[in-house]
Each structure stands twice: as C-alpha cells, then as structure tokens.
Design a protein around this motif. Sequence first.
Motif, PDB file in Angstrom:
ATOM      1  N   MET A   1       0.803  -1.219   0.000  1.00  0.00           N
ATOM      2  CA  MET A   1       0.000   0.000   0.000  1.00  0.00           C
ATOM      3  C   MET A   1       0.836   1.270   0.000  1.00  0.00           C
ATOM      4  O   MET A   1       0.312   2.375  -0.180  1.00  0.00           O
ATOM      5  CB  MET A   1      -0.937   0.016   1.223  1.00  0.00           C
ATOM      6  CG  MET A   1      -1.872  -1.185   1.323  1.00  0.00           C
ATOM      7  SD  MET A   1      -3.063  -1.252  -0.039  1.00  0.00           S
ATOM      8  CE  MET A   1      -4.087   0.165   0.333  1.00  0.00           C
ATOM      9  N   GLY A   2       2.143   1.111   0.233  1.00  0.00           N
ATOM     10  CA  GLY A   2       3.013   2.292   0.237  1.00  0.00           C
ATOM     11  C   GLY A   2       2.752   3.234   1.391  1.00  0.00           C
ATOM     12  O   GLY A   2       2.908   4.456   1.262  1.00  0.00           O
ATOM     13  N   ILE A   3       2.353   2.705   2.558  1.00  0.00           N
ATOM     14  CA  ILE A   3       2.081   3.539   3.722  1.00  0.00           C
ATOM     15  C   ILE A   3       3.104   3.256   4.817  1.00  0.00           C
ATOM     16  O   ILE A   3       3.848   2.274   4.758  1.00  0.00           O
ATOM     17  CB  ILE A   3       0.667   3.282   4.287  1.00  0.00           C
ATOM     18  CG1 ILE A   3       0.564   1.837   4.806  1.00  0.00           C
ATOM     19  CG2 ILE A   3      -0.395   3.557   3.247  1.00  0.00           C
ATOM     20  CD1 ILE A   3      -0.654   1.579   5.645  1.00  0.00           C
ATOM     21  N   LEU A   4       3.140   4.123   5.824  1.00  0.00           N
ATOM     22  CA  LEU A   4       3.971   3.854   6.982  1.00  0.00           C
ATOM     23  C   LEU A   4       3.409   2.649   7.731  1.00  0.00           C
ATOM     24  O   LEU A   4       2.195   2.442   7.749  1.00  0.00           O
ATOM     25  CB  LEU A   4       3.985   5.067   7.921  1.00  0.00           C
ATOM     26  CG  LEU A   4       4.648   6.341   7.391  1.00  0.00           C
ATOM     27  CD1 LEU A   4       4.506   7.462   8.413  1.00  0.00           C
ATOM     28  CD2 LEU A   4       6.107   6.101   7.077  1.00  0.00           C
ATOM     29  N   PRO A   5       4.269   1.832   8.333  1.00  0.00           N
ATOM     30  CA  PRO A   5       3.783   0.640   9.032  1.00  0.00           C
ATOM     31  C   PRO A   5       2.859   1.017  10.186  1.00  0.00           C
ATOM     32  O   PRO A   5       3.246   1.811  11.058  1.00  0.00           O
ATOM     33  CB  PRO A   5       5.068  -0.027   9.539  1.00  0.00           C
ATOM     34  CG  PRO A   5       6.093   1.066   9.554  1.00  0.00           C
ATOM     35  CD  PRO A   5       5.734   1.975   8.431  1.00  0.00           C
ATOM     36  N   PRO A   6       1.638   0.483  10.219  1.00  0.00           N
ATOM     37  CA  PRO A   6       0.667   0.902  11.237  1.00  0.00           C
ATOM     38  C   PRO A   6       0.733   0.132  12.550  1.00  0.00           C
ATOM     39  O   PRO A   6       0.070   0.501  13.519  1.00  0.00           O
ATOM     40  CB  PRO A   6      -0.674   0.648  10.545  1.00  0.00           C
ATOM     41  CG  PRO A   6      -0.400  -0.513   9.641  1.00  0.00           C
ATOM     42  CD  PRO A   6       1.026  -0.362   9.176  1.00  0.00           C
ATOM     43  N   GLY A   7       1.527  -0.941  12.621  1.00  0.00           N
ATOM     44  CA  GLY A   7       1.496  -1.840  13.775  1.00  0.00           C
ATOM     45  C   GLY A   7       1.747  -1.169  15.116  1.00  0.00           C
ATOM     46  O   GLY A   7       0.936  -1.263  16.042  1.00  0.00           O
TER      47      GLY A   7
END
Length: 437
Positions: free
Chosen positions: A160-166
């Motif tokens: 998704m090309g996003i920052l890791p949400p974990g």
Amino acid sequence: MLKKIKIPKQAGWLIPGLQVKRWFALILLGTILMTIGILILFDIKPVYYTMQFISEIANKISTEWLAFGIVMIGAAIFFKGWQKTNLSIMDIDDDRNNDILLENLYRRRKLNRGPRIVAIGGGTGLSMLLSGVKNITNNLTAVVTVGDDGGSSGRLRETMGILPPGDIRHCITALADDEDLVNKLFKYRFKTGEGLEGHSFGNLFITALCAITGDMVSAVKASSNVLSIRGRVLPATLDDMKLVAEMEDGRIIHGESAIPEAHGKIKRLYTEPANCKALDDVIQAIRNAELIILGPGSLYTSVIPNLLVKQISEEVIKSKAKKIYVCNIMTQPGETDNYKVSDHLKALIKHAGSNKIVDAVLVNDYLPENLADKYQKANSYPVKLDAQEVKSMGIKIVAKKLIEDSKEGLVRHSSHRVARALYYWFRKTQKKSGFFK
C-alpha cells in the motif's frame, strides 16, 4: 496517580476540581434576580407576605435554625433540579451512569492539569507504558518509530506504500478508554480470506483511514477521535524510513525484522534515507514537554530508531524537561546479549550524540525466585545493574519493583507500577528544583 473516586451521590457535584460550583452560584444568582424582578412586577406584595410569614415562624423557632433549614432545603431542591436537568440533557437515566459521569468529569479535570509528557519508543514496550501514564495526564504525546517491516505491517507497507501501522495501532489501543474491547478488536487477525489472512483488523482500519484522509497523521488523528483516546499518537517521521545495522563482524543487515535474526553484536544503527525529517508536531511536543520518557522496548529496533531522526535527538538533548530511560528487565537475544544497564545507556548516548539524552534510568529491582525456564532456553537473562558505571556517567538510578506479580515466574512490566515510579520521580525532581512551592 489518580485513584478511583468514591463520593456520596448527591454531594459528588460539590467535590473540588469539577469546576461546576461557580456555575451553580451563577445559576443561583440569576434565579434570585429573576425572582426579585417578577415580585417587583407584581407590586412586591408576595415578598411582604412571605417575610411576614417567616417573621411569625421566627418568633416560635430560633432564627439560626430557621435560616439553616431554609438554606438547606433550598440548596437541596436547587442541586437536585440542576443535576436532573443535566442528566436529562445528556440522556443519562440511572444512578450508576450518574456516578460514572461524576467520576469521568473529575478525572478529566484532573488529567487535563497533569504534566506534559512525551513518551518515545515503539512496540509493546511503549504501549505498556501508555496504559499506565494515561492515568496521570491527558497531556500525553507518544512518538512512535516507523521502521517496522515485518508481519502485517510490513505487507501493508510494501503493497500500500504507507507507513507501518502496527506500533501506532498498539499505542492507540493503549490510550483508548475501553482498552480491553478496543484491544480485542484491533488485535483480531483474519485466519482466512485471500489477501486478508494474517492481517490484523487494527492495521486494516488505520490503512483505510489513511486512504480516506490522505496521509498517516490525519489517519491517526481520525482514529484517535473515533476511539476517544487520551493524549495523541504521532509517527516520528513521515519519510519511508528503513533501518540498517552494521555488525561488529562487518556485516550490513537491512530491515528491522532482520536485525535480531542476524545473531551478532550491533556496532551501529542508521537509516535509509540518512536524513529523515521529523514531524513538526513531534518537535513542538518535545519543546513543550515537562517529562520525556525513553523506552522500554527493543533497544535497537524500537527506541534508538526515533533518535536516528536527527531533529528529534537534538530537541531531546536541548530540552529542559526531566528525561528518563526505562531500562528493559531482560536481555533481548540478537540485540542486547550480555548487556548491562550501562550498555543500554551507552548505546542511547552513542546514537544520540550526547550524554544529555537522559538524566536518569528507571530499573527493576525485583525478580521472582522461580524465574521461568523459557527465558534461559531463549538465551534471555536479567539485565544487571552496574551501579558504579552508571553513576560515573552522571546518570541517576531509580530502582523500583516494576514487574507484575506472577506465580509462573514471568517477567513483564506492570504498566501501573512503571507509571507510578515515573510520576513520583518526576514530582520529586520538580520539588527539588523549586517548581512546586
């Protein structure tokens, strides 16, 4: 830390700190003025008759007791009417919810006046800390590393090309009022489904909000509003930061998840790209902070990555806030094998570029006698406190029992004990510096 408030149901509205008594007085004054105005409009005769009636009663009853009785009856009627009006407006219809409203109002007022705290880290260590610190203040900012590249977060980052949400998800969950329910919901992992298998609901929730709002910061703010969290959660940077470790044997290891698997001694940690830009809100939070907390958590993959964002480490070093590092209780295989407390501190100082990164270190001083066998099997051992070495670095030691009680011999931080130790240390240092007079 704030304890659960137990108060009489009707007297609850009069406790200090609610900031409603002034409005009681204002309403009462307005009521009296309106009553006098109406009585004047009707030629004031009702006042005359009322006073004549009271005078006749006063001849038979002590004036002091008569006045006291009238005041108490009037106050009881007034406060009951005011209370029921507010509960009706807010659609609260039973005593239990009334008690909850009172307690929440009191806690919110107290927490809003709590110290300005910035907690820097990542992983489960930071979320544990936030679970306790949220009971001290609402003025709380969690600065979260964005170097994660494993599991569900890594897959979403890649596809998704996003920052890791974990790690962000963990922190949002910890700061939510109904932590248990949100935790169960956000931790839920899909066991089947093409493309869904292995993903947590929380990661997908934040990813969807990111697509709707346009960026991760807006997504985090939106999710925070939806869940009514205390404080706020901020990524350390919006850049696509990846961790790289140079090992003592010369190997270069790329990726957060690969570093512990390399099973070697880490010489230094750096990022790609080299100069990640800190979020403006993070910088402002650090500048306004009264207390800055580093850790606990994986030293090289949760805590230090935040300090590799140069603007963050520079602002922490310059800050006049009290600064403390919460040291891990056990060594972490592949990252901190054979590390003592001083080794953790030296790694922080080395990567931050200054020994002013912390003023003190919080360490656990109690271990269960029946320490679980699983730690030795995993080559994880208690972090030893080399007090003389730490003191020679000019860093104060705060030693407390920080772990949860466990019959099984497990060693886990207690969020409430850690938060309480941090708050007492902060208050003590503030008193010494003359802040409280």
